[in-house]
Scaffold this active site. Structure first.
Site, short mmCIF file in Angstrom:
data_model
loop_
_atom_site.label_atom_id
_atom_site.label_comp_id
_atom_site.label_asym_id
_atom_site.label_seq_id
_atom_site.Cartn_x
_atom_site.Cartn_y
_atom_site.Cartn_z
N TRP A 1 -20.98 11.11 -20.38
CA TRP A 1 -21.41 10.93 -18.99
C TRP A 1 -22.85 11.39 -18.81
O TRP A 1 -23.33 12.28 -19.52
CB TRP A 1 -20.51 11.72 -18.04
CG TRP A 1 -19.05 11.39 -18.17
CD1 TRP A 1 -18.06 12.18 -18.67
CD2 TRP A 1 -18.41 10.16 -17.80
NE1 TRP A 1 -16.85 11.53 -18.63
CE2 TRP A 1 -17.03 10.28 -18.10
CE3 TRP A 1 -18.85 8.95 -17.24
CZ2 TRP A 1 -16.10 9.28 -17.87
CZ3 TRP A 1 -17.92 7.94 -17.01
CH2 TRP A 1 -16.57 8.12 -17.33
N TRP B 1 -9.50 7.20 -8.20
CA TRP B 1 -10.67 7.43 -9.06
C TRP B 1 -10.42 6.95 -10.49
O TRP B 1 -11.29 6.35 -11.12
CB TRP B 1 -11.08 8.91 -9.03
CG TRP B 1 -11.98 9.15 -7.86
CD1 TRP B 1 -11.61 9.60 -6.62
CD2 TRP B 1 -13.38 8.86 -7.78
NE1 TRP B 1 -12.70 9.63 -5.78
CE2 TRP B 1 -13.79 9.18 -6.46
CE3 TRP B 1 -14.32 8.36 -8.68
CZ2 TRP B 1 -15.12 9.01 -6.04
CZ3 TRP B 1 -15.64 8.20 -8.25
CH2 TRP B 1 -16.03 8.52 -6.95
N GLU C 1 0.85 -1.21 0.00
CA GLU C 1 0.00 0.00 0.00
C GLU C 1 0.87 1.25 0.00
O GLU C 1 0.57 2.24 -0.66
CB GLU C 1 -0.94 0.02 1.21
CG GLU C 1 -1.86 -1.17 1.33
CD GLU C 1 -2.73 -1.42 0.10
OE1 GLU C 1 -2.97 -0.48 -0.67
OE2 GLU C 1 -3.14 -2.57 -0.09
N ASN D 1 -10.78 1.62 2.44
CA ASN D 1 -10.33 1.50 1.05
C ASN D 1 -11.25 0.64 0.18
O ASN D 1 -11.58 1.01 -0.94
CB ASN D 1 -8.90 0.94 1.00
CG ASN D 1 -8.41 0.84 -0.42
OD1 ASN D 1 -8.34 1.83 -1.15
ND2 ASN D 1 -8.09 -0.38 -0.86
N TRP E 1 1.90 1.72 -3.48
CA TRP E 1 0.84 2.37 -4.30
C TRP E 1 0.92 3.88 -4.12
O TRP E 1 0.78 4.65 -5.07
CB TRP E 1 -0.55 1.91 -3.86
CG TRP E 1 -1.05 0.66 -4.54
CD1 TRP E 1 -1.17 -0.58 -3.99
CD2 TRP E 1 -1.51 0.55 -5.90
NE1 TRP E 1 -1.67 -1.45 -4.92
CE2 TRP E 1 -1.90 -0.79 -6.10
CE3 TRP E 1 -1.65 1.44 -6.97
CZ2 TRP E 1 -2.40 -1.26 -7.32
CZ3 TRP E 1 -2.15 0.99 -8.18
CH2 TRP E 1 -2.51 -0.34 -8.34
N TRP F 1 -16.19 10.59 -13.43
CA TRP F 1 -15.37 10.28 -12.26
C TRP F 1 -14.83 11.55 -11.59
O TRP F 1 -14.56 11.57 -10.38
CB TRP F 1 -14.22 9.34 -12.62
CG TRP F 1 -13.31 9.84 -13.72
CD1 TRP F 1 -13.49 9.68 -15.06
CD2 TRP F 1 -12.10 10.59 -13.57
NE1 TRP F 1 -12.46 10.28 -15.76
CE2 TRP F 1 -11.58 10.84 -14.87
CE3 TRP F 1 -11.38 11.06 -12.48
CZ2 TRP F 1 -10.40 11.55 -15.10
CZ3 TRP F 1 -10.20 11.77 -12.69
CH2 TRP F 1 -9.72 12.01 -14.00
#
Ligand code: FAD
Length: 473
Positions: free
Chosen positions: A308, A384, A276, A343, A279, A361
């Protein structure tokens, strides 16, 4: 006597602060600290009122801790980054500063601001440090000297590089010798909207953050892999707010983890938590090499042509936790009430907004930033774009989470849902994931909305919208 200035930004701590340590290395120099609040700039980028309150508390703790070392903190407030260039120049001139020390920020506006400061300070030696990452952007590149576009090869190269050159933590500075200055301590207040947060969950000072890190590494890191996906359990560190505001450094996290779980770098216990942290590094490196991400451009250009939906009622239902999908609603209510979301739930709620409601998004990205106590441009944008399949993720856009089965899998008995959606407290066991079916069967009326979209149908519409955008490439 020479005077060194440390410009604090999102690095509000004394321990393992590379800029502060460098400024204090010459024991005879006078050291001054500066913090510039830029409320209009932060508001324009949706800093949440809870994060503002946390920063405020951290800033006051920092002022006291610096004063104990004989380092006064100068606090200034201006509207935006452009004005902060003038403030730094003025402080340098007023105090005859010879050296400016600061830790890099990787977002595009911040980089432009820092470049402008360096240009304006031609008589001051400026030194920047890669402090908010374990390995600096550029240290982990492909054989062609390009930034990795996919996480797993980045992670493997990152681990290899780490083993070659493990960055150490630097100590907090001692009390200044000759250069100690008298320090007035006046309460500091950011003039932006602030909202209370739970200090037991998100400690404001660095001492409390270090204790929280130590406890997590001793008690939970080993079983993190088994616990981390279940929001009803306390299975993650909740250190994100400290990391996002710099009350804690990622090197401190790495070294504390390795002290408890030395095999973490070789895939042993603790390695999933280390993943993590990697990341976090990946997304910071990415925004450095792809600054368009900071301007909310998708990593995959064709995804910008997805048509969208502009359904305000759907967006509002999502924000308020009233979609009729219990796990989505519980998660959004956790976010609204605490400023933090687990998460697994960030992935589920983001997927729902984009792939079930077909809402851009970027709307979700903004809303998260406006609520999160741990709001961080790189991680939030990365998360996202991952969920929307517009980013670096290797999985194609037809990965669409089913919000009902996600709930059944990760909150099987509904403990988390019952905590946040009191309207469903009396729905028994697993029926909580499909309360509308249960209510119909039992002849019960629920004070809870029916699903705002049919998942199967929404999924097909989303696939068609993505397909159309891809084919128009
Ligand atoms: P732990 O599981 O204990 O992880 C330790 C630390 O690693 C975290 O504190 C965080 O700094 C980092 N981390 C963990 N997962 C990720 C990840 N996927 N990407 C980047 N860093 C990670 N994280 C933020 O810090 N700020 C955000 O604004 C943010 N927005 C997100 C939005 C979406 C849509 C998604 C899917 C994820 C987002 N994340 C964000 C990542 C992650 O959800 C949080 O970091 C994590 O939930 C924080 O809880 P924790 O401290 O208990 O994490």
């Amino acid at each position: 006597m020479t005077t060194h200035l440390v410009w604090f930004r999102r690095d509000l701590r004394l321990h393992d602060n590379l800029a502060l340590a460098a400024a204090c290395r010459d024991r005879s120099a006078q050291v001054l600290a500066l913090f510039i609040s830029t409320p209009a700039q932060w508001a324009a980028h949706d800093m949440s009122p809870r994060q503002a309150a946390l920063m405020n508390a951290q800033l006051n703790a920092l002022q006291t801790a610096l004063a104990e070392k004989g380092i006064p903190l100068i606090f200034r407030e201006v509207d935006d980054f452009a004005a902060s260039v003038g403030v730094v120049a003025e402080v340098c001139q007023q105090h005859d500063v010879s050296h400016l020390f600061y830790n890099y920020q990787y977002e595009v506006n911040e980089r432009q601001r820092d470049a402008a400061v360096e240009r304006a300070l031609s008589h001051v030696v400026c030194e920047g440090f890669d402090d908010s990452v374990i390995l600096p952007p550029g240290a982990v590149m492909t054989g062609n000297h390009e930034m990795y576009k996919v996480f797993t090869p980045f992670k493997n190269a990152w681990l290899k590089r780490l083993k070659e050159e493990m960055p150490a933590c630097v100590a907090a500075p001692g009390i200044r010798d000759g250069g100690a200055m008298s320090c007035d301590i006046a309460p500091l207040a950011l003039t932006m909207p602030q909202q209370d947060f739970d200090p037991t969950l998100f400690p404001a000072g660095e001492k409390a953050a270090i204790t929280q890190l130590r406890q997590f590494c001793q008690q939970t890191a080993e079983s993190y892999e088994q616990l981390r996906d279940f929001p009803a359990l306390e299975g993650t560190s909740r250190l994100s707010a400290s990391l996002a505001t710099g009350g804690l450094s990622p090197r401190q996290c790495l070294h504390r983890l390795l002290a408890e779980q030395p095999q973490a770098v070789d895939g042993g216990a603790g390695s999933v938590w280390l993943n993590e942290l990697i990341w976090r590094e990946f997304y910071r490196h990415l925004i450095t090499f792809y600054p368009g991400l900071c301007q909310h451009r998708p990593f995959i250009p064709w995804t910008d042509r997805v048509q969208w939906s502009r359904n305000d009622a759907h967006f509002q239902a999502w924000q308020e936790g009233k979609t009729g999908y219990p796990i989505v609603d519980a998660a959004m209510r956790q976010l609204n009430a605490t400023g933090w979301m687990h998460n697994r739930l960030r992935m589920i709620t983001a997927s729902f907004l984009v792939k079930d409601l077909l809402i851009d998004w970027r709307e979700g990205e903004r809303y998260f930033m406006s609520q999160l106590i741990d709001g961080d441009l790189a991680a939030n944008n990365g998360g996202w774009q991952w969920a929307a399949s517009t980013g670096t993720d290797a999985a194609p856009y037809f990965r669409i989470f089913n919000p009902t089965t996600q709930g059944e899998k990760f909150d099987r008995d509904g403990d988390f849902i019952r905590r946040w959606v009191p309207e469903l407290r009396n729905v028994p066991g697993k029926a909580i994931h499909t309360p509308w079916t249960w209510a119909q069967k039992e002849g019960v009326t629920l004070d809870y909305p029916p699903p705002i979209v049919d998942h199967k149908q929404a999924r097909l519409e989303t696939l068609a919208a993505y397909d159309a955008a891809r084919k128009s490439d």
